[in-house]
Scaffold this active site. Sequence first.
Site, PDB file in Angstrom:
ATOM      1  N   CYS A  29       0.840  -1.203   0.000  1.00 41.97           N
ATOM      2  CA  CYS A  29       0.000   0.000   0.000  1.00 41.97           C
ATOM      3  C   CYS A  29       0.882   1.262   0.000  1.00 41.97           C
ATOM      4  O   CYS A  29       1.510   1.573   1.010  1.00 41.97           O
ATOM      5  CB  CYS A  29      -0.902  -0.033   1.235  1.00 41.97           C
ATOM      6  SG  CYS A  29      -1.768   1.499   1.605  1.00 41.97           S
ATOM      7  N   CYS A  32       0.009   3.710   2.750  1.00 47.25           N
ATOM      8  CA  CYS A  32       0.442   3.229   4.070  1.00 47.25           C
ATOM      9  C   CYS A  32       1.911   3.567   4.300  1.00 47.25           C
ATOM     10  O   CYS A  32       2.294   4.011   5.391  1.00 47.25           O
ATOM     11  CB  CYS A  32       0.250   1.714   4.175  1.00 47.25           C
ATOM     12  SG  CYS A  32      -1.454   1.161   4.059  1.00 47.25           S
TER      13      CYS A  32
END
Length: 106
Positions: A29, A32
């Site tokens: 991600c 993230c």
Amino acid sequence: MLTITTNSFENNVLHADKPVLVDFWAQWCPYCRRIAPAFDKVGEQYADTLTAGKINYDEEPQLIQRFGIDTIPTLLLFKNGEVLGSIVAPASKSAIETFIQETLAQ
């Protein structure tokens, strides 16, 4: 930074002595990874007030399902074994700090 797993969740989060800020994240991600330094700094800054930990989205499907996580990063703030609040895809360190302050003030 605390790594939280299904096996450690009860002790590290539900029975913690102070609030626990949990980051649901994944290595793949990009958002993230971008927010991770801010999360880490907030964890250090608030170390006297709360514990900061991470749950890997890919490695802990039981916890992902248990809390209905469908977007990452998602932060949950726990206190006394209960979710006080959540923030999805926080945009900055200040957004995380505001979330903590407002949620703990409730």
